[in-house]
Design a protein around this motif. Structure first.
Motif, PDB file in Angstrom:
ATOM      1  N   ARG A 100      49.185  38.547  34.461  1.00 41.66           N
ATOM      2  CA  ARG A 100      50.183  39.067  35.452  1.00 41.66           C
ATOM      3  C   ARG A 100      49.945  40.539  36.059  1.00 41.66           C
ATOM      4  NH1 ARG A 100      54.107  38.847  31.709  1.00 41.66           N
ATOM      5  NH2 ARG A 100      54.117  41.063  31.302  1.00 41.66           N
ATOM      6  N   ASN A 101      49.681  41.382  35.019  1.00 42.18           N
ATOM      7  CA  ASN A 101      49.436  42.595  35.272  1.00 42.18           C
ATOM      8  C   ASN A 101      48.039  42.722  36.510  1.00 42.18           C
ATOM      9  OD1 ASN A 101      51.280  43.876  33.878  1.00 42.18           O
ATOM     10  ND2 ASN A 101      50.012  44.191  32.213  1.00 42.18           N
ATOM     11  N   GLN A 102      47.341  41.900  36.328  1.00 47.79           N
ATOM     12  CA  GLN A 102      46.085  41.806  37.412  1.00 47.79           C
ATOM     13  C   GLN A 102      46.827  41.361  38.550  1.00 47.79           C
ATOM     14  OE1 GLN A 102      43.665  43.751  35.559  1.00 47.79           O
ATOM     15  NE2 GLN A 102      42.403  42.287  36.769  1.00 47.79           N
ATOM     16  N   ALA A 103      47.529  40.313  38.586  1.00 49.24           N
ATOM     17  CA  ALA A 103      48.048  39.718  39.711  1.00 49.24           C
ATOM     18  C   ALA A 103      48.979  40.900  40.424  1.00 49.24           C
ATOM     19  CB  ALA A 103      48.933  38.615  39.490  1.00 49.24           C
ATOM     20  N   TYR A 104      49.746  41.555  39.777  1.00 50.33           N
ATOM     21  CA  TYR A 104      50.598  42.463  40.527  1.00 50.33           C
ATOM     22  C   TYR A 104      50.023  43.512  41.242  1.00 50.33           C
ATOM     23  CZ  TYR A 104      54.732  40.207  38.168  1.00 50.33           C
ATOM     24  OH  TYR A 104      55.892  39.354  37.913  1.00 50.33           O
ATOM     25  N   HIS A 106      46.852  43.515  42.133  1.00 45.00           N
ATOM     26  CA  HIS A 106      45.994  43.020  43.216  1.00 45.00           C
ATOM     27  C   HIS A 106      46.874  42.810  44.293  1.00 45.00           C
ATOM     28  CE1 HIS A 106      42.426  40.735  44.583  1.00 45.00           C
ATOM     29  NE2 HIS A 106      43.275  40.559  45.544  1.00 45.00           N
ATOM     30  N   MET A 107      48.022  42.206  44.165  1.00 43.69           N
ATOM     31  CA  MET A 107      48.952  42.118  45.418  1.00 43.69           C
ATOM     32  C   MET A 107      49.565  43.462  45.648  1.00 43.69           C
ATOM     33  SD  MET A 107      51.238  38.839  44.472  1.00 43.69           S
ATOM     34  CE  MET A 107      51.571  39.022  42.774  1.00 43.69           C
ATOM     35  N   GLN A 108      49.553  44.394  44.972  1.00 43.27           N
ATOM     36  CA  GLN A 108      50.266  45.799  45.512  1.00 43.27           C
ATOM     37  C   GLN A 108      49.161  46.332  46.093  1.00 43.27           C
ATOM     38  OE1 GLN A 108      50.484  49.021  42.505  1.00 43.27           O
ATOM     39  NE2 GLN A 108      52.383  49.561  43.539  1.00 43.27           N
ATOM     40  N   ARG A 109      47.821  46.055  45.831  1.00 41.88           N
ATOM     41  CA  ARG A 109      46.548  46.565  46.700  1.00 41.88           C
ATOM     42  C   ARG A 109      46.598  46.140  48.023  1.00 41.88           C
ATOM     43  NH1 ARG A 109      43.748  46.563  41.796  1.00 41.88           N
ATOM     44  NH2 ARG A 109      42.968  44.755  42.274  1.00 41.88           N
ATOM     45  N   ARG A 110      46.887  44.793  47.990  1.00 41.82           N
ATOM     46  CA  ARG A 110      46.914  44.217  49.340  1.00 41.82           C
ATOM     47  C   ARG A 110      48.054  44.740  50.175  1.00 41.82           C
ATOM     48  NH1 ARG A 110      45.534  37.707  48.815  1.00 41.82           N
ATOM     49  NH2 ARG A 110      46.939  38.031  50.550  1.00 41.82           N
ATOM     50  N   GLU A 111      49.157  44.791  49.696  1.00 38.88           N
ATOM     51  CA  GLU A 111      50.275  45.284  50.394  1.00 38.88           C
ATOM     52  C   GLU A 111      49.842  46.899  50.979  1.00 38.88           C
ATOM     53  OE1 GLU A 111      53.562  45.455  52.586  1.00 38.88           O
ATOM     54  OE2 GLU A 111      52.549  43.774  51.637  1.00 38.88           O
ATOM     55  N   GLN A 112      49.139  47.767  50.045  1.00 35.11           N
ATOM     56  CA  GLN A 112      49.095  49.092  50.521  1.00 35.11           C
ATOM     57  C   GLN A 112      47.980  49.159  51.603  1.00 35.11           C
ATOM     58  OE1 GLN A 112      48.088  50.425  46.670  1.00 35.11           O
ATOM     59  NE2 GLN A 112      49.944  51.129  46.161  1.00 35.11           N
ATOM     60  N   GLN A 113      46.951  48.308  51.427  1.00 33.67           N
ATOM     61  CA  GLN A 113      46.027  48.082  52.231  1.00 33.67           C
ATOM     62  C   GLN A 113      46.411  47.778  53.955  1.00 33.67           C
ATOM     63  OE1 GLN A 113      43.237  45.160  51.711  1.00 33.67           O
ATOM     64  NE2 GLN A 113      41.676  45.876  53.037  1.00 33.67           N
ATOM     65  N   ARG A 114      47.397  47.037  53.967  1.00 41.75           N
ATOM     66  CA  ARG A 114      47.887  46.980  55.286  1.00 41.75           C
ATOM     67  C   ARG A 114      48.684  48.225  56.123  1.00 41.75           C
ATOM     68  NH1 ARG A 114      50.881  42.641  52.513  1.00 41.75           N
ATOM     69  NH2 ARG A 114      49.743  40.632  52.906  1.00 41.75           N
ATOM     70  N   GLU A 115      48.787  49.182  55.120  1.00 47.95           N
ATOM     71  CA  GLU A 115      49.536  50.551  55.537  1.00 47.95           C
ATOM     72  C   GLU A 115      48.475  51.718  55.387  1.00 47.95           C
ATOM     73  OE1 GLU A 115      53.047  50.956  53.400  1.00 47.95           O
ATOM     74  OE2 GLU A 115      53.952  49.310  54.440  1.00 47.95           O
ATOM     75  N   GLN A 116      47.061  51.485  55.317  1.00 49.95           N
ATOM     76  CA  GLN A 116      46.044  52.206  54.770  1.00 49.95           C
ATOM     77  C   GLN A 116      46.022  53.598  55.989  1.00 49.95           C
ATOM     78  OE1 GLN A 116      41.351  52.129  54.463  1.00 49.95           O
ATOM     79  NE2 GLN A 116      42.519  50.245  54.130  1.00 49.95           N
ATOM     80  N   HIS A 117      45.990  54.586  55.298  1.00 52.86           N
ATOM     81  CA  HIS A 117      46.155  55.824  56.116  1.00 52.86           C
ATOM     82  C   HIS A 117      44.997  55.776  56.913  1.00 52.86           C
ATOM     83  CE1 HIS A 117      49.428  58.039  53.505  1.00 52.86           C
ATOM     84  NE2 HIS A 117      49.906  56.858  53.984  1.00 52.86           N
ATOM     85  N   GLN A 136      39.791  45.829  48.634  1.00 52.74           N
ATOM     86  CA  GLN A 136      40.730  46.028  47.482  1.00 52.74           C
ATOM     87  C   GLN A 136      40.206  46.971  46.655  1.00 52.74           C
ATOM     88  OE1 GLN A 136      40.847  42.016  46.064  1.00 52.74           O
ATOM     89  NE2 GLN A 136      39.315  42.289  44.466  1.00 52.74           N
ATOM     90  N   ASP A 137      38.862  47.433  46.524  1.00 55.77           N
ATOM     91  CA  ASP A 137      38.179  48.440  45.604  1.00 55.77           C
ATOM     92  C   ASP A 137      38.235  49.701  46.116  1.00 55.77           C
ATOM     93  OD1 ASP A 137      37.294  46.633  43.807  1.00 55.77           O
ATOM     94  OD2 ASP A 137      35.932  45.831  45.021  1.00 55.77           O
ATOM     95  N   SER A 138      38.870  50.073  47.299  1.00 51.41           N
ATOM     96  CA  SER A 138      38.735  51.380  48.266  1.00 51.41           C
ATOM     97  C   SER A 138      39.570  52.272  47.481  1.00 51.41           C
ATOM     98  CB  SER A 138      39.030  51.236  49.679  1.00 51.41           C
ATOM     99  OG  SER A 138      40.369  50.921  49.624  1.00 51.41           O
ATOM    100  N   LEU A 139      38.891  53.435  47.647  1.00 46.02           N
ATOM    101  CA  LEU A 139      39.813  54.644  46.907  1.00 46.02           C
ATOM    102  C   LEU A 139      41.099  54.921  47.566  1.00 46.02           C
ATOM    103  CD1 LEU A 139      39.333  57.154  45.073  1.00 46.02           C
ATOM    104  CD2 LEU A 139      38.774  58.414  47.001  1.00 46.02           C
ATOM    105  N   ASP A 140      41.322  54.460  48.762  1.00 50.49           N
ATOM    106  CA  ASP A 140      42.727  54.688  49.423  1.00 50.49           C
ATOM    107  C   ASP A 140      43.551  54.084  48.583  1.00 50.49           C
ATOM    108  OD1 ASP A 140      40.780  55.386  51.275  1.00 50.49           O
ATOM    109  OD2 ASP A 140      41.358  53.794  52.641  1.00 50.49           O
TER     110      ASP A 140
END
Length: 600
Positions: A100-104, A106-117, A136-140
């Motif tokens: 569950r922690n891995q899933a949350y 991962h999904m959080q990183r995907r959402e943040q990726q859409r708004e990547q600075h 998904q592995d980016s430092l951003d």
């Protein structure tokens, strides 16, 4: 246990323990043994609960492919931290919390990726070479996670103390990361990330141009990203060290010393499966994965990358599934064909050249999957150990940060941080495992995929390539216009000859296997027809292989040789089209007489 070296081919927890014995053990007994590092016990636990865990993660993500990746990472984390499980009765709940922690996350990183600075960099032309970092592995993602979400997560219902410790460790690492920047870089970087200033505001603050700010941010991002990857590797090694697993070397794979095929993917997978148990024959591996039937051409010059111009993860894991194996993969591959390693300056292939290239963001995941597989007694298939081909990693040693690998070029050691730093800077790791002693092979699915490839309907080829039957016309066109690159052309011919040779062997194996089964008697004539067609193809292709030998390639752009090649390729295409009709008839016959038939 400070180190462990395995000098036999298959890991076993004891000669007297059979698959049936493990099935009869209670969960608690298996958990207790798994907590001592027993990989067989852990494997049996996963066999029992994997389906339930997969369904749980899929319900969270609503994406089967994503659920598979998340579950893979969760299993590796669970294997490393088995000793932290306090109550064996709570094993399933403990596993669910991990995935569950891995899933949350991962999904959080995907959402943040859409708004990547940093996406704004590309519009200005600065940092365009950083495009490969935006995954998904980016430092951003890590920085957003640390600076914007840490406090909110700590107050969430169901807050996990383990996650809090991890968050604090990541904050500490952030201070280490910023230490690699000079004073001006730190000022700009901190203003952007911590003060959330825009590049234009930063330019005014420090009397810089906007272009200067973008350049500094891009340069700083590279520096911090590299240190971030390095620290992540060290963290991973510390986790494995905590359970005393610092060194493990399986028996060296020997097939590369006397290669039986030009297809390094088939050679590597066939050898890997031999560590799991009784391996399917090489013709069966090549046929069921579809490697015996592939043809992909890069138009214009017949580039050497044609035979490997497909989505490794999708095609190879699909093929393993058809053979009854589960598989996991980590990849960071280019979307276009890379350099021909045979034509570059030899210095680009040397170790010191690799050391100058950027660390790959997928390095930690790649190393984790390699180690996880090795601890199950199975080497990992890895792309580009020495050149852009497949090989096997069969051991590691943390003391010297070294992997033990072999491929068509050589056997030897590879530094941990050289994974993904080959001439094309790509990463691909593939592992497999089996659920039990009996596997079912789905021949119908395999042949259906073969037909899709022939018809150009395979979704897993690369852009700017032509696959299947249509590839012959673009190949002949390149010869007609005398623009063929000899080395790549010769390689394409050798691989195609080898593939069709094994396609003939594949159908021969099927006809022999079915000869003793009356139910399959109507299928044998079709198999024999296909065997003959592919044998005739391989004979004609062998003529071309002799005319255009690898690696020098002969003279494909001289009229006499080009015309000969065009004529023979026309004959091969006609045979190929006839084979497609036979395969279609074979599938129809299977549907009519044995709709549920599988190969066992």
């Amino acid at each position: 246990m400070d180190e462990l070296t395995v000098n036999h081919r298959h890991i076993s927890s004891g000669q007297d323990e059979t698959f049936e014995n493990r099935q009869k053990e209670s969960d608690i007994a298996l958990i207790q043994r798994a907590q001592t590092g027993d990989t067989e016990a852990f494997g049996e636990l996963i066999h029992r609960y994997r389906g339930q865990l997969f369904r749980y993660v899929r319900a969270l993500t609503h994406d089967s492919y994503l659920a598979e990746d998340i579950l893979q990472d969760g299993l590796i984390r669970a294997f490393i931290h088995m000793r932290q499980l306090q109550n064996a009765d709570r094993f399933m709940a403990w596993m669910q919390r991990i995935v569950r922690n891995q899933a949350y996350s991962h999904m959080q990183r995907r959402e943040q990726q859409r708004e990547q600075h940093f996406s704004s960099f590309f519009a200005f032309g600065f940092g365009a070479d950083d495009a490969s970092w935006s995954d998904q592995d980016s430092l951003d993602m890590t920085l957003n996670h640390l600076l914007n979400d840490a406090e909110r997560r700590s107050q969430e219902t169901g807050y996990d103390p383990y996650q809090a410790v991890a968050q604090q460790e990541m904050r500490n690492n952030l201070h280490k990361l910023l230490g690699c920047l000079n004073e001006r870089e730190q000022q700009v970087f901190a203003s952007y990330w911590m003060e959330q200033l825009s590049p234009q505001e930063i330019a005014c603050k420090f009397n810089l141009t906007s272009a200067n700010v973008y350049q500094i941010l891009s340069r700083s991002r590279k520096k911090v990203s590299q240190l971030h990857i390095h620290l992540s590797v060290e963290e991973m090694l510390a986790e494995w060290h905590s359970i005393g697993q610092n060194r493990l070397i399986l028996e060296e794979p020997l097939s590369f010393r006397a290669p039986q095929t030009w297809n390094s993917a088939a050679a590597s997978i066939h050898e890997m499966l031999g560590y799991i148990g009784s391996s399917p024959s090489l013709p069966m591996v090549m046929g069921m994965i579809g490697l015996s039937f592939r043809l992909t051409i890069l138009p214009q010059d017949i580039h050497i990358a044609g035979p490997t111009a497909y989505n490794f993860k999708e095609v190879l894991t699909r093929g393993l599934h058809h053979m009854g194996y589960r598989s996991h993969a980590v990849e960071a591959l280019a979307s276009e064909a890379g350099l021909n390693a045979n034509l570059v300056d030899p210095s680009m292939l040397e170790e010191k050249a690799k050391g100058k290239r950027l660390l790959n963001p997928r390095l930690v995941r790649a190393l984790s999957l390699i180690r996880y597989s090795i601890h199950r007694g199975i080497p990992a298939v890895v792309w580009d150990l020495n050149i852009p081909e497949f090989g096997l990693i069969y051991g590691y040693d943390d003391a010297v940060r070294t992997l033990y690998g072999t491929d068509f070029i050589k056997s030897g050691t590879i530094p941990y941080d050289h994974v993904g730093r080959g001439v094309n800077q790509e990463v691909f790791v593939l592992t497999a495992e089996s659920d039990g002693m009996i596997r079912e092979m789905n021949l119908r699915a395999a042949l259906t995929d073969v037909l899709a490839h022939y018809r150009g309907e395979d979704p897993y080829t690369l852009p700017n390539t032509v696959s299947g039957l249509a590839a012959y016309s673009v190949w002949r066109e390149a010869l007609e216009y005398r623009r063929v690159e000899p080395n790549g052309h010769a390689y394409n011919l050798a691989v195609l000859w080898d593939a069709r040779r094994y396609a003939s062997e594949f159908f021969k194996v099927l006809s022999v296997k079915w000869a003793s089964t009356p139910l399959h008697s109507s299928l044998i004539p079709l198999c024999l027809q296909a065997e003959e067609l592919y044998r005739n193809m391989s004979q004609r292709l062998n003529m071309l292989k002799q005319c255009f030998p690898f690696p020098d390639g002969g003279l494909p752009n001289e009229k006499l040789h080009a015309d000969q090649a065009i004529s023979i390729l026309l004959e091969v295409e006609e045979l190929e089209r006839a084979a497609v009709i036979v395969i279609q008839a074979l599938l129809e016959e299977m549907d009519q007489h044995s709709p549920e038939m599988v190969m066992v």
